[in-house]
Design a protein around this motif. Structure first.
Motif, PDB file in Angstrom:
ATOM      1  N   LEU A 172      14.730  15.482   3.616  1.00  0.00           N
ATOM      2  CA  LEU A 172      13.393  15.429   3.042  1.00  0.00           C
ATOM      3  C   LEU A 172      12.722  14.391   1.822  1.00  0.00           C
ATOM      4  CD1 LEU A 172      10.862  17.191   4.717  1.00  0.00           C
ATOM      5  CD2 LEU A 172      11.987  18.810   3.196  1.00  0.00           C
ATOM      6  N   THR A 173      12.949  15.431   0.784  1.00  0.00           N
ATOM      7  CA  THR A 173      12.794  14.362   0.333  1.00  0.00           C
ATOM      8  C   THR A 173      12.682  13.134  -0.066  1.00  0.00           C
ATOM      9  OG1 THR A 173      13.554  16.088  -1.813  1.00  0.00           O
ATOM     10  CG2 THR A 173      12.769  14.205  -2.479  1.00  0.00           C
ATOM     11  N   ALA A 174      13.085  11.849   0.606  1.00  0.00           N
ATOM     12  CA  ALA A 174      13.457  10.892   0.822  1.00  0.00           C
ATOM     13  C   ALA A 174      12.114   9.910   2.241  1.00  0.00           C
ATOM     14  CB  ALA A 174      14.640  10.241   1.676  1.00  0.00           C
ATOM     15  N   LEU A 175      11.613  11.008   2.408  1.00  0.00           N
ATOM     16  CA  LEU A 175      11.040  10.730   3.661  1.00  0.00           C
ATOM     17  C   LEU A 175       9.424  11.549   3.224  1.00  0.00           C
ATOM     18  CD1 LEU A 175      12.202  11.980   6.904  1.00  0.00           C
ATOM     19  CD2 LEU A 175      11.580  10.270   6.387  1.00  0.00           C
ATOM     20  N   ALA A 176       9.122  12.204   2.561  1.00  0.00           N
ATOM     21  CA  ALA A 176       8.366  12.479   1.298  1.00  0.00           C
ATOM     22  C   ALA A 176       7.593  11.047   0.192  1.00  0.00           C
ATOM     23  CB  ALA A 176       8.262  13.550   0.583  1.00  0.00           C
ATOM     24  N   LEU A 177       8.643  10.520  -0.290  1.00  0.00           N
ATOM     25  CA  LEU A 177       8.776   9.891  -1.291  1.00  0.00           C
ATOM     26  C   LEU A 177       8.510   8.133  -0.482  1.00  0.00           C
ATOM     27  CD1 LEU A 177      11.663  10.442  -3.998  1.00  0.00           C
ATOM     28  CD2 LEU A 177       9.268  10.251  -4.384  1.00  0.00           C
ATOM     29  N   MET A 178       8.504   7.815   0.647  1.00  0.00           N
ATOM     30  CA  MET A 178       8.367   6.876   1.650  1.00  0.00           C
ATOM     31  C   MET A 178       6.639   7.162   1.714  1.00  0.00           C
ATOM     32  SD  MET A 178      12.087   5.800   3.766  1.00  0.00           S
ATOM     33  CE  MET A 178      10.896   6.780   5.040  1.00  0.00           C
ATOM     34  N   ALA A 179       6.019   8.373   2.280  1.00  0.00           N
ATOM     35  CA  ALA A 179       5.173   8.837   2.647  1.00  0.00           C
ATOM     36  C   ALA A 179       4.195   8.209   1.504  1.00  0.00           C
ATOM     37  CB  ALA A 179       5.147   9.844   3.200  1.00  0.00           C
ATOM     38  N   VAL A 180       4.813   8.244   0.680  1.00  0.00           N
ATOM     39  CA  VAL A 180       3.453   8.895  -0.406  1.00  0.00           C
ATOM     40  C   VAL A 180       2.725   6.968  -0.859  1.00  0.00           C
ATOM     41  CG1 VAL A 180       3.444   9.327  -3.327  1.00  0.00           C
ATOM     42  CG2 VAL A 180       4.088  10.729  -1.671  1.00  0.00           C
ATOM     43  N   SER A 181       4.384   6.259  -1.405  1.00  0.00           N
ATOM     44  CA  SER A 181       4.165   4.874  -1.170  1.00  0.00           C
ATOM     45  C   SER A 181       3.319   4.596  -0.447  1.00  0.00           C
ATOM     46  CB  SER A 181       5.942   4.281  -1.090  1.00  0.00           C
ATOM     47  OG  SER A 181       6.863   5.027  -2.117  1.00  0.00           O
ATOM     48  N   LEU A 182       3.790   4.655   0.858  1.00  0.00           N
ATOM     49  CA  LEU A 182       2.911   3.970   2.276  1.00  0.00           C
ATOM     50  C   LEU A 182       1.332   4.108   2.012  1.00  0.00           C
ATOM     51  CD1 LEU A 182       2.799   2.361   5.204  1.00  0.00           C
ATOM     52  CD2 LEU A 182       3.420   4.386   5.806  1.00  0.00           C
ATOM     53  N   ALA A 183       1.280   5.880   1.881  1.00  0.00           N
ATOM     54  CA  ALA A 183       0.115   6.280   1.522  1.00  0.00           C
ATOM     55  C   ALA A 183      -0.833   5.198   0.233  1.00  0.00           C
ATOM     56  CB  ALA A 183       0.197   7.594   1.275  1.00  0.00           C
ATOM     57  N   GLY A 184      -0.106   4.969  -1.218  1.00  0.00           N
ATOM     58  CA  GLY A 184      -0.589   4.089  -2.221  1.00  0.00           C
ATOM     59  C   GLY A 184      -1.070   2.831  -1.229  1.00  0.00           C
ATOM     60  N   VAL A 185       0.239   2.654  -0.860  1.00  0.00           N
ATOM     61  CA  VAL A 185      -0.477   0.664  -0.693  1.00  0.00           C
ATOM     62  C   VAL A 185      -1.393   0.268   0.673  1.00  0.00           C
ATOM     63  CG1 VAL A 185       0.978  -1.017   0.905  1.00  0.00           C
ATOM     64  CG2 VAL A 185       1.966   0.478  -0.363  1.00  0.00           C
ATOM     65  N   LEU A 186      -1.412   1.583   2.107  1.00  0.00           N
ATOM     66  CA  LEU A 186      -2.705   1.942   2.548  1.00  0.00           C
ATOM     67  C   LEU A 186      -4.213   2.109   1.707  1.00  0.00           C
ATOM     68  CD1 LEU A 186      -1.281   3.643   5.437  1.00  0.00           C
ATOM     69  CD2 LEU A 186      -1.943   1.044   4.667  1.00  0.00           C
ATOM     70  N   MET A 187      -4.656   3.084   0.577  1.00  0.00           N
ATOM     71  CA  MET A 187      -5.232   3.377   0.323  1.00  0.00           C
ATOM     72  C   MET A 187      -5.854   1.941  -0.427  1.00  0.00           C
ATOM     73  SD  MET A 187      -5.189   7.506  -1.319  1.00  0.00           S
ATOM     74  CE  MET A 187      -3.803   6.949  -2.390  1.00  0.00           C
ATOM     75  N   TRP A 188      -4.929   1.348  -1.295  1.00  0.00           N
ATOM     76  CA  TRP A 188      -4.540   0.468  -2.130  1.00  0.00           C
ATOM     77  C   TRP A 188      -5.364  -0.917  -1.148  1.00  0.00           C
ATOM     78  CZ3 TRP A 188      -2.918  -4.981  -2.269  1.00  0.00           C
ATOM     79  CH2 TRP A 188      -3.055  -5.306  -3.131  1.00  0.00           C
ATOM     80  N   LEU A 189      -5.207  -1.143  -0.158  1.00  0.00           N
ATOM     81  CA  LEU A 189      -5.876  -2.133   0.662  1.00  0.00           C
ATOM     82  C   LEU A 189      -6.688  -1.429   1.080  1.00  0.00           C
ATOM     83  CD1 LEU A 189      -2.646  -2.687   3.258  1.00  0.00           C
ATOM     84  CD2 LEU A 189      -3.446  -4.551   1.403  1.00  0.00           C
ATOM     85  N   LYS A 190      -7.516  -0.506   1.432  1.00  0.00           N
ATOM     86  CA  LYS A 190      -8.905  -0.892   2.017  1.00  0.00           C
ATOM     87  C   LYS A 190      -9.739  -0.373   0.928  1.00  0.00           C
ATOM     88  CE  LYS A 190      -7.650   3.128   5.181  1.00  0.00           C
ATOM     89  NZ  LYS A 190      -7.813   4.434   5.894  1.00  0.00           N
ATOM     90  N   ARG A 191      -8.865  -0.538  -0.656  1.00  0.00           N
ATOM     91  CA  ARG A 191     -10.548  -0.607  -1.436  1.00  0.00           C
ATOM     92  C   ARG A 191     -10.142  -1.943  -2.065  1.00  0.00           C
ATOM     93  NH1 ARG A 191     -12.233   4.600  -3.160  1.00  0.00           N
ATOM     94  NH2 ARG A 191     -12.529   3.696  -6.186  1.00  0.00           N
ATOM     95  N   ARG A 192      -9.527  -2.948  -2.501  1.00  0.00           N
ATOM     96  CA  ARG A 192      -9.438  -3.821  -3.211  1.00  0.00           C
ATOM     97  C   ARG A 192     -10.286  -4.633  -2.098  1.00  0.00           C
ATOM     98  NH1 ARG A 192      -5.063  -7.878  -1.191  1.00  0.00           N
ATOM     99  NH2 ARG A 192      -6.120  -7.594   1.840  1.00  0.00           N
ATOM    100  N   PRO A 193     -11.555  -5.289  -3.178  1.00  0.00           N
ATOM    101  CA  PRO A 193     -11.902  -6.400  -2.564  1.00  0.00           C
ATOM    102  C   PRO A 193     -11.641  -7.682  -1.792  1.00  0.00           C
ATOM    103  CG  PRO A 193     -11.895  -6.657  -5.398  1.00  0.00           C
ATOM    104  CD  PRO A 193     -11.193  -6.046  -4.289  1.00  0.00           C
ATOM    105  N   GLY A 194     -12.619  -7.924  -0.828  1.00  0.00           N
ATOM    106  CA  GLY A 194     -12.276  -8.933   0.295  1.00  0.00           C
ATOM    107  C   GLY A 194     -10.837 -10.128   0.106  1.00  0.00           C
ATOM    108  N   GLY A 195      -9.719 -10.600   0.356  1.00  0.00           N
ATOM    109  CA  GLY A 195      -9.692 -11.751   0.277  1.00  0.00           C
ATOM    110  C   GLY A 195      -9.359 -11.828  -1.327  1.00  0.00           C
ATOM    111  N   ALA A 196      -9.541 -11.485  -2.158  1.00  0.00           N
ATOM    112  CA  ALA A 196      -8.499 -11.136  -3.461  1.00  0.00           C
ATOM    113  C   ALA A 196      -7.537 -10.498  -4.294  1.00  0.00           C
ATOM    114  CB  ALA A 196      -9.429 -10.863  -4.581  1.00  0.00           C
TER     115      ALA A 196
END
Length: 76
Positions: free
Chosen positions: A1-25
């Motif tokens: 259960l802990t491993a799934l939570a850590l994977m979810a947090v990691s995935l959420a972090g990457v997705l938030m970064w992809l949404k907020r970064r400048p386009g193409g950079a």
């Protein structure tokens, strides 16, 4: 259960970064120009002595960082 939570947090972090970064950079932060403080180096050495696997992974990361910096300087 802990491993799934850590994977979810990691995935959420990457997705938030992809949404907020400048386009193409990649939008990496600027490189620090100051050398690390002596207490930071001392703390890392102490942790490395107490936790050998941390020391090994830190050396691998340092080696990759130095290698990419040398390649970047040669291409510039």
């Amino acid at each position: 259960l802990t491993a799934l939570a850590l994977m979810a947090v990691s995935l959420a972090g990457v997705l938030m970064w992809l949404k907020r970064r400048p386009g193409g950079a990649l939008s990496l932060p600027p490189e620090p120009c100051a050398r690390p403080k002596a207490w930071v180096v001392g703390a890392a050495l102490l942790i490395g002595i107490l936790l050998p696997l941390f020391a090994l992974s830190a050396l691998v990361i340092l080696g990759i960082d130095l290698a990419t910096g040398m390649i970047r300087r040669r291409l510039a």
